[in-house]
Design a protein around this motif. Structure first.
Motif, PDB file in Angstrom:
ATOM      1  N   MET A 121     -12.445  34.656  24.119  1.00 32.09           N
ATOM      2  CA  MET A 121     -13.189  33.417  23.711  1.00 32.09           C
ATOM      3  C   MET A 121     -14.400  33.985  23.135  1.00 32.09           C
ATOM      4  SD  MET A 121     -14.854  30.310  26.102  1.00 32.09           S
ATOM      5  CE  MET A 121     -13.328  29.734  26.390  1.00 32.09           C
ATOM      6  N   GLN A 122     -14.547  33.296  21.943  1.00 32.31           N
ATOM      7  CA  GLN A 122     -15.841  33.638  21.037  1.00 32.31           C
ATOM      8  C   GLN A 122     -16.776  32.245  21.050  1.00 32.31           C
ATOM      9  OE1 GLN A 122     -13.553  33.788  17.566  1.00 32.31           O
ATOM     10  NE2 GLN A 122     -12.624  35.879  18.188  1.00 32.31           N
ATOM     11  N   ILE A 123     -17.824  32.473  21.278  1.00 29.75           N
ATOM     12  CA  ILE A 123     -18.722  31.334  21.430  1.00 29.75           C
ATOM     13  C   ILE A 123     -20.183  31.324  20.578  1.00 29.75           C
ATOM     14  CG2 ILE A 123     -20.428  29.968  22.907  1.00 29.75           C
ATOM     15  CD1 ILE A 123     -18.574  30.659  25.352  1.00 29.75           C
ATOM     16  N   ALA A 124     -20.411  30.857  19.767  1.00 30.77           N
ATOM     17  CA  ALA A 124     -21.592  30.951  18.416  1.00 30.77           C
ATOM     18  C   ALA A 124     -22.159  29.613  18.426  1.00 30.77           C
ATOM     19  CB  ALA A 124     -21.040  31.476  17.647  1.00 30.77           C
ATOM     20  N   ALA A 125     -23.328  29.545  17.899  1.00 35.48           N
ATOM     21  CA  ALA A 125     -24.151  28.461  17.819  1.00 35.48           C
ATOM     22  C   ALA A 125     -24.884  28.682  16.387  1.00 35.48           C
ATOM     23  CB  ALA A 125     -25.314  28.359  18.778  1.00 35.48           C
ATOM     24  N   ARG A 126     -25.167  27.482  15.916  1.00 32.80           N
ATOM     25  CA  ARG A 126     -25.804  27.677  14.566  1.00 32.80           C
ATOM     26  C   ARG A 126     -26.816  26.530  14.190  1.00 32.80           C
ATOM     27  NH1 ARG A 126     -24.309  25.979   9.126  1.00 32.80           N
ATOM     28  NH2 ARG A 126     -22.610  25.146   9.872  1.00 32.80           N
ATOM     29  N   LEU A 127     -28.055  26.854  13.669  1.00 29.74           N
ATOM     30  CA  LEU A 127     -29.043  25.817  13.349  1.00 29.74           C
ATOM     31  C   LEU A 127     -29.458  25.998  11.927  1.00 29.74           C
ATOM     32  CD1 LEU A 127     -31.659  26.289  16.508  1.00 29.74           C
ATOM     33  CD2 LEU A 127     -30.111  24.224  16.183  1.00 29.74           C
ATOM     34  N   GLN A 128     -29.481  24.646  11.628  1.00 26.97           N
ATOM     35  CA  GLN A 128     -29.873  24.782  10.108  1.00 26.97           C
ATOM     36  C   GLN A 128     -31.140  23.961   9.965  1.00 26.97           C
ATOM     37  OE1 GLN A 128     -27.272  22.605   6.841  1.00 26.97           O
ATOM     38  NE2 GLN A 128     -26.710  24.748   6.592  1.00 26.97           N
ATOM     39  N   LEU A 129     -32.196  24.237   9.476  1.00 29.28           N
ATOM     40  CA  LEU A 129     -33.465  23.473   9.413  1.00 29.28           C
ATOM     41  C   LEU A 129     -33.769  23.550   7.785  1.00 29.28           C
ATOM     42  CD1 LEU A 129     -35.598  25.688  11.873  1.00 29.28           C
ATOM     43  CD2 LEU A 129     -34.278  23.804  12.173  1.00 29.28           C
ATOM     44  N   ARG A 130     -34.176  22.136   7.575  1.00 27.77           N
ATOM     45  CA  ARG A 130     -34.414  21.955   6.099  1.00 27.77           C
ATOM     46  C   ARG A 130     -35.354  20.996   5.714  1.00 27.77           C
ATOM     47  NH1 ARG A 130     -29.186  18.945   3.090  1.00 27.77           N
ATOM     48  NH2 ARG A 130     -28.140  21.064   3.703  1.00 27.77           N
ATOM     49  N   PHE A 131     -36.077  21.379   4.707  1.00 31.29           N
ATOM     50  CA  PHE A 131     -37.217  20.493   4.132  1.00 31.29           C
ATOM     51  C   PHE A 131     -36.912  20.298   2.508  1.00 31.29           C
ATOM     52  CE2 PHE A 131     -41.049  20.607   1.186  1.00 31.29           C
ATOM     53  CZ  PHE A 131     -41.648  19.595   1.786  1.00 31.29           C
ATOM     54  N   ALA A 132     -37.006  19.157   2.219  1.00 30.56           N
ATOM     55  CA  ALA A 132     -36.502  18.523   0.994  1.00 30.56           C
ATOM     56  C   ALA A 132     -37.685  17.446   0.466  1.00 30.56           C
ATOM     57  CB  ALA A 132     -35.086  17.990   0.906  1.00 30.56           C
ATOM     58  N   LEU A 133     -37.882  17.506  -0.987  1.00 24.09           N
ATOM     59  CA  LEU A 133     -38.669  16.503  -1.693  1.00 24.09           C
ATOM     60  C   LEU A 133     -37.994  16.228  -3.098  1.00 24.09           C
ATOM     61  CD1 LEU A 133     -40.985  17.708  -4.024  1.00 24.09           C
ATOM     62  CD2 LEU A 133     -41.917  18.936  -1.649  1.00 24.09           C
ATOM     63  N   PRO A 134     -38.044  15.065  -3.525  1.00 25.95           N
ATOM     64  CA  PRO A 134     -38.625  13.831  -3.090  1.00 25.95           C
ATOM     65  C   PRO A 134     -37.498  13.230  -2.081  1.00 25.95           C
ATOM     66  CG  PRO A 134     -37.781  13.356  -5.133  1.00 25.95           C
ATOM     67  CD  PRO A 134     -37.499  14.852  -5.045  1.00 25.95           C
ATOM     68  N   ASP A 135     -36.184  13.633  -1.839  1.00 22.31           N
ATOM     69  CA  ASP A 135     -35.300  13.265  -1.150  1.00 22.31           C
ATOM     70  C   ASP A 135     -34.183  14.350  -0.899  1.00 22.31           C
ATOM     71  OD1 ASP A 135     -33.960  11.503   0.186  1.00 22.31           O
ATOM     72  OD2 ASP A 135     -33.187  10.301  -1.220  1.00 22.31           O
ATOM     73  N   ASP A 136     -33.344  14.175   0.150  1.00 24.27           N
ATOM     74  CA  ASP A 136     -32.464  15.249   0.547  1.00 24.27           C
ATOM     75  C   ASP A 136     -31.063  14.654   0.263  1.00 24.27           C
ATOM     76  OD1 ASP A 136     -31.526  17.503   1.759  1.00 24.27           O
ATOM     77  OD2 ASP A 136     -30.701  16.417   3.459  1.00 24.27           O
ATOM     78  N   GLN A 137     -30.633  13.456  -0.109  1.00 20.83           N
ATOM     79  CA  GLN A 137     -29.284  13.156  -0.531  1.00 20.83           C
ATOM     80  C   GLN A 137     -29.203  13.135  -1.930  1.00 20.83           C
ATOM     81  OE1 GLN A 137     -27.293  12.438   2.000  1.00 20.83           O
ATOM     82  NE2 GLN A 137     -28.719  13.077   3.336  1.00 20.83           N
ATOM     83  N   ASP A 138     -28.099  13.516  -2.305  1.00 23.15           N
ATOM     84  CA  ASP A 138     -27.886  13.525  -3.658  1.00 23.15           C
ATOM     85  C   ASP A 138     -27.861  11.936  -4.282  1.00 23.15           C
ATOM     86  OD1 ASP A 138     -27.356  16.250  -3.694  1.00 23.15           O
ATOM     87  OD2 ASP A 138     -25.215  15.899  -3.747  1.00 23.15           O
ATOM     88  N   PRO A 139     -28.403  11.697  -5.384  1.00 17.36           N
ATOM     89  CA  PRO A 139     -28.322  10.101  -5.882  1.00 17.36           C
ATOM     90  C   PRO A 139     -26.847   9.943  -6.193  1.00 17.36           C
ATOM     91  CG  PRO A 139     -29.032  11.819  -7.591  1.00 17.36           C
ATOM     92  CD  PRO A 139     -28.893  12.614  -6.426  1.00 17.36           C
ATOM     93  N   ILE A 140     -26.530   8.593  -5.956  1.00 18.50           N
ATOM     94  CA  ILE A 140     -25.260   8.141  -6.054  1.00 18.50           C
ATOM     95  C   ILE A 140     -25.212   6.876  -7.039  1.00 18.50           C
ATOM     96  CG2 ILE A 140     -23.359   6.914  -4.781  1.00 18.50           C
ATOM     97  CD1 ILE A 140     -24.419   8.051  -2.290  1.00 18.50           C
TER      98      ILE A 140
END
Length: 412
Positions: free
Chosen positions: A65-84
């Motif tokens: 059994m392999q157990i792993a964890a991952r964290l991803q911390l993000r800062f964005a400006l002016p927005d994080d989402q791609d414009p649609i």
């Protein structure tokens, strides 16, 4: 308050899991301390840590059994989402800081080393993403059942923690098949030299993540054929971190057909692209294909995708064709520039989407440049990315946005 309750509940679950595992390991060692041990037994370790995380296994090797964890911390400006849409360019005064991903991964094998399993859980959203069993006894033919990211596109199949850019391109929203439930056969056909091929073929529900049944009698059918023309495949990982001494390259073609209420898929499940608002069962028949390339050699990496997608509204009898492509490359310049830090990679991506191929002046473009500092390869890295989006429409003036994002990935 509900978010806090979920957070504390998940944290307690993880804590209890680790206590049980560590207690079990301690018990195994305490049992052996009361008996006579051979030299080989003293070297046996039940709990190790590797690039796959913490590994718990039996002495005979039949269970692991392999157990792993991952964290991803993000800062964005002016927005994080791609414009649609054009309206998305009006969000010019926002600042975003968030835990973008918090994953718990459990994998390994049971009974035999070739009977494998894998689970992946998103802690921040209390969402079970992957659960699958794989039978991989023969390299030329393996089997898989469960829920997983379909291997339709290289960009989507590569883990979000092993990409060169902060996130995937504009194409991902419109063309990904994402996670589906079903069965698959796949393998590697290697006759030596350039006669090296991979294949995948699957029958899926075609309803997206978490959907256990189809809306009609028509399933999703998927196939991918990949030619490893230099005798070895390019790993499903961004960049050439190991500075390959031998080149590796692929050319792949993949296709999907599906009938459902949906025209797009994501981690949230089935949904619809702009302009397709129907929700009736079997309303949309979607047929799509893509041609893909990838190449790695001496710290240089390349990848590209070319997409075509047809959406047919079975109720209104309207057919729409979408298209798009991206090209991406990365390099470790320290090999040419003396003062360039060795862990620092530079990567760039250019993507273009046409939401309706019948309209010429209707394109969405993305140009991004990223710098990756690898502390421990993809397991611990810092990425800075600058992206420019440009939208044009025959009835609206061109609009654009410049976005900056900074992201820290940690896996353990």
């Amino acid at each position: 308050m509900p978010l806090l309750i979920v957070f504390y509940r998940n944290t307690l679950t993880i804590f209890l899991l680790w206590v049980i595992l560590l207690s079990g390991t301690t018990f195994s060692y305490s049992q052996k301390s009361d008996t006579t041990q051979t030299k080989s037994e003293k070297k046996e370790s039940f709990l190790n840590h590797t690039s796959k995380g913490f590994i718990l296994k039996t002495e005979d090797g039949n269970y692991e059994m392999q157990i792993a964890a991952r964290l991803q911390l993000r800062f964005a400006l002016p927005d994080d989402q791609d414009p649609i849409t054009f309206a998305d360019f009006r969000n010019q005064d926002q600042r975003v800081f968030k835990i973008n991903r918090a994953r718990l991964k459990v994998g390994g094998h049971a009974y035999q080393p070739w009977i494998k399993y894998y689970f992946e859980y998103e802690l921040s959203r209390s969402l079970l993403l992957d659960y699958r069993v794989m039978i991989e006894k023969w390299p030329w033919m393996s089997f898989k059942a469960g829920q997983w990211k379909v291997e339709f596109t290289r960009e989507r199949f590569i883990s979000s923690g092993e990409q060169q850019m902060v996130d995937r391109s504009l194409l991902n929203r419109k063309f990904t098949v994402d996670r589906q439930q079903g069965v698959e056969v796949y393998g590697n056909l290697n006759a030596g030299g350039i006669a090296n091929f991979n294949y995948w073929a699957a029958i899926l529900t075609g309803m997206g993540l978490g959907a256990t049944q189809n809306d009609d009698s028509k399933m999703m059918y998927f196939g991918r054929f990949q030619w490893n023309f230099l005798g070895r495949p390019v790993p499903f990982s961004g960049g050439d971190l190991k500075i390959s001494s031998k080149p590796a390259g692929i050319i792949a073609i993949a296709a999907v057909t599906n009938t459902s209420p949906y025209t797009r898929f994501s981690t949230s499940g089935g949904g619809n692209l702009s302009g397709f608002e129907g929700t009736n069962d079997a309303q949309y028949t979607v047929k799509q294909y893509q041609v893909e390339t990838a190449f790695n050699y001496k710290g240089f990496s390349w990848s590209s995708e070319f997409h075509r997608k047809n959406v047919y509204d079975n109720f209104d009898e309207i057919s729409t064709d979408l298209g798009g492509f991206y090209i991406m490359a990365g390099y470790f310049p320290y090999q040419l520039i003396n003062f360039w830090p060795e862990p620092l990679e530079i990567a760039s991506r250019y993507a273009v989407i046409n939401p309706d191929l019948s309209i010429d002046s209707n394109k969405q473009r993305e140009f991004a440049v990223a710098f990756n500092w690898f502390f421990v390869e993809h397991k611990n890295k810092l990425t800075a990315e600058l992206t420019r989006f440009t939208f044009e429409d025959k009835d609206l003036p061109q609009d654009n946005e410049l976005r900056f994002r900074l992201q820290l990935d940690i896996s353990f």
